[in-house]
Structures are given as structure tokens and as C-alpha cells.
Design a protein around this motif. Structure first.
Motif, PDB file in Angstrom:
ATOM      1  N   UNK A  73     -24.887  36.559 -18.638  1.00 15.56           N
ATOM      2  CA  UNK A  73     -24.721  37.876 -18.017  1.00 15.56           C
ATOM      3  C   UNK A  73     -23.233  38.204 -18.022  1.00 15.56           C
ATOM      4  N   UNK A  74     -22.894  39.487 -18.056  1.00 15.63           N
ATOM      5  CA  UNK A  74     -21.469  39.842 -18.172  1.00 15.63           C
ATOM      6  C   UNK A  74     -20.601  39.245 -17.070  1.00 15.63           C
ATOM      7  N   UNK A  75     -21.171  39.023 -15.886  1.00 15.20           N
ATOM      8  CA  UNK A  75     -20.355  38.474 -14.789  1.00 15.20           C
ATOM      9  C   UNK A  75     -20.329  36.937 -14.788  1.00 15.20           C
ATOM     10  N   UNK A  76     -20.986  36.323 -15.756  1.00 17.13           N
ATOM     11  CA  UNK A  76     -21.056  34.855 -15.788  1.00 17.13           C
ATOM     12  C   UNK A  76     -19.700  34.229 -16.115  1.00 17.13           C
ATOM     13  N   UNK A  77     -19.429  33.101 -15.450  1.00 19.12           N
ATOM     14  CA  UNK A  77     -18.318  32.235 -15.853  1.00 19.12           C
ATOM     15  C   UNK A  77     -18.954  31.079 -16.610  1.00 19.12           C
ATOM     16  N   UNK A  78     -18.539  30.878 -17.843  1.00 20.28           N
ATOM     17  CA  UNK A  78     -19.132  29.804 -18.642  1.00 20.28           C
ATOM     18  C   UNK A  78     -18.284  28.543 -18.512  1.00 20.28           C
ATOM     19  N   UNK A  79     -18.925  27.449 -18.119  1.00 18.40           N
ATOM     20  CA  UNK A  79     -18.246  26.151 -18.019  1.00 18.40           C
ATOM     21  C   UNK A  79     -18.874  25.208 -19.046  1.00 18.40           C
ATOM     22  N   UNK A  80     -18.058  24.755 -19.976  1.00 20.01           N
ATOM     23  CA  UNK A  80     -18.560  23.902 -21.059  1.00 20.01           C
ATOM     24  C   UNK A  80     -18.162  22.455 -20.786  1.00 20.01           C
ATOM     25  N   UNK A  81     -19.073  21.539 -21.050  1.00 19.51           N
ATOM     26  CA  UNK A  81     -18.725  20.124 -20.913  1.00 19.51           C
ATOM     27  C   UNK A  81     -19.329  19.326 -22.060  1.00 19.51           C
ATOM     28  N   UNK A  82     -18.676  18.194 -22.345  1.00 21.63           N
ATOM     29  CA  UNK A  82     -19.259  17.202 -23.261  1.00 21.63           C
ATOM     30  C   UNK A  82     -19.248  15.861 -22.529  1.00 21.63           C
ATOM     31  N   UNK A  83     -19.196  14.755 -23.242  1.00 25.47           N
ATOM     32  CA  UNK A  83     -19.410  13.456 -22.590  1.00 25.47           C
ATOM     33  C   UNK A  83     -18.350  13.104 -21.546  1.00 25.47           C
ATOM     34  N   UNK A  84     -17.087  13.185 -21.941  1.00 29.85           N
ATOM     35  CA  UNK A  84     -16.024  12.736 -21.034  1.00 29.85           C
ATOM     36  C   UNK A  84     -14.713  13.398 -21.447  1.00 29.85           C
ATOM     37  N   UNK A  85     -13.630  12.891 -20.895  1.00 21.68           N
ATOM     38  CA  UNK A  85     -12.325  13.488 -21.181  1.00 21.68           C
ATOM     39  C   UNK A  85     -11.944  13.336 -22.651  1.00 21.68           C
TER      40      UNK A  85
ATOM     41  N   UNK B  42     -13.937  13.344 -25.347  1.00 19.90           N
ATOM     42  CA  UNK B  42     -14.709  14.063 -26.375  1.00 19.90           C
ATOM     43  C   UNK B  42     -14.090  15.438 -26.637  1.00 19.90           C
ATOM     44  N   UNK B  43     -14.271  15.942 -27.821  1.00 23.65           N
ATOM     45  CA  UNK B  43     -13.652  17.223 -28.158  1.00 23.65           C
ATOM     46  C   UNK B  43     -14.649  18.347 -28.361  1.00 23.65           C
ATOM     47  N   UNK B  44     -15.945  18.039 -28.243  1.00 24.59           N
ATOM     48  CA  UNK B  44     -16.982  19.039 -28.527  1.00 24.59           C
ATOM     49  C   UNK B  44     -16.893  20.232 -27.589  1.00 24.59           C
ATOM     50  N   UNK B  45     -16.588  19.981 -26.312  1.00 29.26           N
ATOM     51  CA  UNK B  45     -16.556  21.091 -25.352  1.00 29.26           C
ATOM     52  C   UNK B  45     -15.429  22.063 -25.692  1.00 29.26           C
ATOM     53  N   UNK B  46     -14.284  21.541 -26.106  1.00 27.16           N
ATOM     54  CA  UNK B  46     -13.156  22.413 -26.461  1.00 27.16           C
ATOM     55  C   UNK B  46     -13.511  23.253 -27.689  1.00 27.16           C
ATOM     56  N   UNK B  47     -14.146  22.619 -28.669  1.00 26.57           N
ATOM     57  CA  UNK B  47     -14.519  23.335 -29.890  1.00 26.57           C
ATOM     58  C   UNK B  47     -15.556  24.417 -29.597  1.00 26.57           C
ATOM     59  N   UNK B  48     -16.552  24.081 -28.771  1.00 29.55           N
ATOM     60  CA  UNK B  48     -17.586  25.062 -28.425  1.00 29.55           C
ATOM     61  C   UNK B  48     -16.969  26.211 -27.623  1.00 29.55           C
ATOM     62  N   UNK B  49     -16.069  25.870 -26.685  1.00 34.30           N
ATOM     63  CA  UNK B  49     -15.434  26.914 -25.869  1.00 34.30           C
ATOM     64  C   UNK B  49     -14.626  27.870 -26.749  1.00 34.30           C
ATOM     65  N   UNK B  50     -13.912  27.315 -27.715  1.00 31.09           N
ATOM     66  CA  UNK B  50     -13.115  28.166 -28.613  1.00 31.09           C
ATOM     67  C   UNK B  50     -14.020  29.115 -29.397  1.00 31.09           C
TER      68      UNK B  50
END
Lengths: 149, 157
Positions: free
Chosen positions: A94-106, A108-116
Motif C-alpha cells: 500500500x502507498x503508506x507501507x514501510x517496506x523492511x527487507x531482511x535476509x539471514x543475518x548481517x 548476507x547481501x540478499x536484503x540489500x540487493x532486493x531493497x535496491x
């Protein structure tokens, strides 16, 4: 008195060792906690988001890891299966949503790539959870976090 | 029959000395290992502390470095029998603090990670409280026993 003098010396020695540890570790902690990369939030900041905003969790881990446990209302969005997973996210976003992405731990790089990629897709508020699932699992799995309706 | 057998008394004294040394070895090794593990990954220990929701960030950062250092110094002192009684007193105080923090977190319904050895995972409160209580008993035993059976090997500066 001798006992307390020795205790005092042990505490002073420990303080010196603590100062040495901080100086020795090049990536020492900032006074506000571990240094955050741009676009990262701590678990405490995520908690504050959950109190005041609509939080949409995005789980960037494998389908197996997602099936084993995930944040309430989380959408599994893998970089490798972007075309099939991304439409699922748009259904609940939804337009007012804040999206918080996570992967396994500090580490891992998947969350940063997905967020980008999400930011590139035009979604406005996307953050990566520092420490990932390893840091938040205990809290997220106990059902105290409100899932996005 | 007059008085106790001196040999029995000696045996008891040696038995007590051995028990204190064993307790000190376990106590010292546990804290030395715990301190080194925490010191290795301050960010992970910070996140564990954050989960207890007791300390603001700057205080938690101080503790992230000071607690492992204190565990290393006092654990090594207990192991090496240097100022063992004083180190046992510090460790006993630390353990009492850990027990209070765990009990408060349990009462508040927080799912914390222990942070004891840098591991992650949901805390099993009864197990953690039991472990800390046993270690506290060991610290008290070493503290009391060291007063009557050992002499300090170095003098205070």
C-alpha cells in the motif's frame, strides 16, 4: 579493605582491556550501536516503525528458509525469482507501507540487493533490517508484531 | 577417645582444596570462554543486549566492551589463582545481575537471545536461570572457600 582494593584493580584492569578491545577492532561500534549502512535500520527502529506505521516485511531468503519461519505477513521475494515473486508483493503493498527487507543475518547481501531493486522499481520507503533474521527471529516469531492487514 | 583423628582432618582439608580448585577451574574457564566469544563479535552482543530493552544505546555500547573484558580478566584471575577471592566476588556479582536481567525479561515476556556465548536463538529461560544459579553457587563456594584454604600468591601493589 584488601579485598575491595583488589576488586577495584580488577575493574580498572577490565576497563583498560575494554578500551583496548575497542581500539583494536577497526569497525568499532558507534555510540548508537553498530554502524548502519545507508538504508539500514536497527531492530529498535523497526519496532518504532511498527508502532506508528504500516510495516510490510519482505523476506529475501530462500523458499525453504521462508517456509521454516518468517515475519508476520512477510512476502517472500527472491532476487532469482523476481518476475514471479514481485507481483505478489505489489498485491499487498500500500502507498503508506514501510517496506523492511531482511535476509539471514548481517553477513548476507540478499536484503540489500532486493531493497535496491525495490527502490529502483519506484517503491518509496524501503529499508534493510540490520542483523537480518538472526537478530529479529526471536521477536518476530512470537506474534507480538502486527502484520500488515 | 579424645579429639578428632588428624589424618581425617587433613583428608577433609585436601578434599576441600581439590573441590575449590575444581570449582574455580570450571568457573574461570566458563567466563574466560564466554568473554572471548563476546569480544569476538561486539555487534552480535550489542543486538543481544538490545533485546533485553534495559539499556539505552550508549550504555549498551559501553557494556558491549566492558562486560567481556571483565569476564576475561576475572575468569583468568580465578583460573590462575591470582586474587581468586576478589575475582569470585566480581563474578558472583555479575551472575546476580544476569539472573535479575533474565528474570525481569522473562516476567516482561521478552524473547531475548542469551548472548552468553555469542549464540543466537530464543532463550530457554528456565535453563539459563538454572545455569546461572549453578555458576553463582560455584562463585560463592570459591569465594568462601578461598578465604579459609588459600593464601594470595601475590601482594597488592
Amino acid at each position: 579493605m584488601k579485598l575491595f582494593r583488589q576488586v577495584g584493580i580488577l575493574i580498572l584492569l577490565a576497563a583498560a582491556v575494554a578500551a583496548g578491545l575497542r581500539a583494536w577492532q577497526p569497525a568499532g561500534l558507534d555510540w548508537n550501536g553498530p554502524a548502519l549502512r545507508p538504508g539500514e535500520v536497527t531492530l529498535a527502529q523497526a519496532r518504532a516503525f511498527a508502532r506508528n506505521r504500516l510495516v510490510l516485511w519482505v523476506d529475501a531468503r530462500s523458499a525453504d528458509a521462508f517456509a521454516a519461519g518468517h515475519a508476520p505477513g512477510a512476502v517472500n521475494l527472491k532476487l532469482a525469482a523476481w518476475d514471479t515473486d514481485f507481483p505478489g508483493l505489489l498485491k499487498v503493498w500500500q502507498p503508506e507501507s514501510v517496506i523492511l527487507v531482511y535476509c539471514d543475518d548481517q553477513a548476507c547481501g540478499a536484503s540489500t540487493a532486493v531493497a535496491e531493486r525495490l527502490r529502483a522499481a519506484g517503491l518509496p520507503e524501503v529499508y534493510v533490517l540490520s542483523g537480518g533474521w538472526a537478530a529479529a527471529q526471536a521477536e518476530l516469531e512470537n506474534g507480538k508484531w502486527r502484520a500488515q492487514p | 577417645m579424645s579429639g578428632a583423628n588428624p589424618l581425617t582432618g587433613d583428608r577433609r582439608r585436601w578434599g576441600m582444596l581439590l573441590a575449590i580448585r575444581l570449582a574455580a577451574a570450571v568457573l574461570g574457564a566458563v567466563f574466560l570462554l564466554a568473554g572471548l566469544t563476546k569480544a569476538e563479535d561486539p555487534a552480535a552482543f550489542f543486538r543481544d543486549l538490545e533485546g533485553f530493552r534495559i539499556f539505552p544505546a550508549p550504555a549498551a555500547v559501553v557494556l558491549v566492551y566492558f562486560v567481556p573484558a571483565l569476564e576475561i580478566v576475572t575468569g583468568a584471575a580465578v583460573l590462575a589463582a591470582r586474587w581468586r577471592r576478589s575475582a569470585a566476588l566480581v563474578l558472583g556479582t555479575l551472575l546476580a545481575c544476569y539472573l535479575i536481567a533474565l528474570a525481569v525479561s522473562w516476567a516482561r515476556g521478552l524473547d531475548v537471545t542469551c548472548g552468553c556465548f555469542g549464540e543466537t536463538g530464543t532463550a530457554n529461560y528456565p535453563l539459563l536461570l538454572g545455569q546461572d544459579a549453578i555458576l553463582l553457587l560455584l562463585a560463592v563456594f570459591v569465594f568462601r572457600g578461598s578465604a579459609s584454604t588459600t593464601q594470595p600468591r601475590i601482594s597488592t601493589p
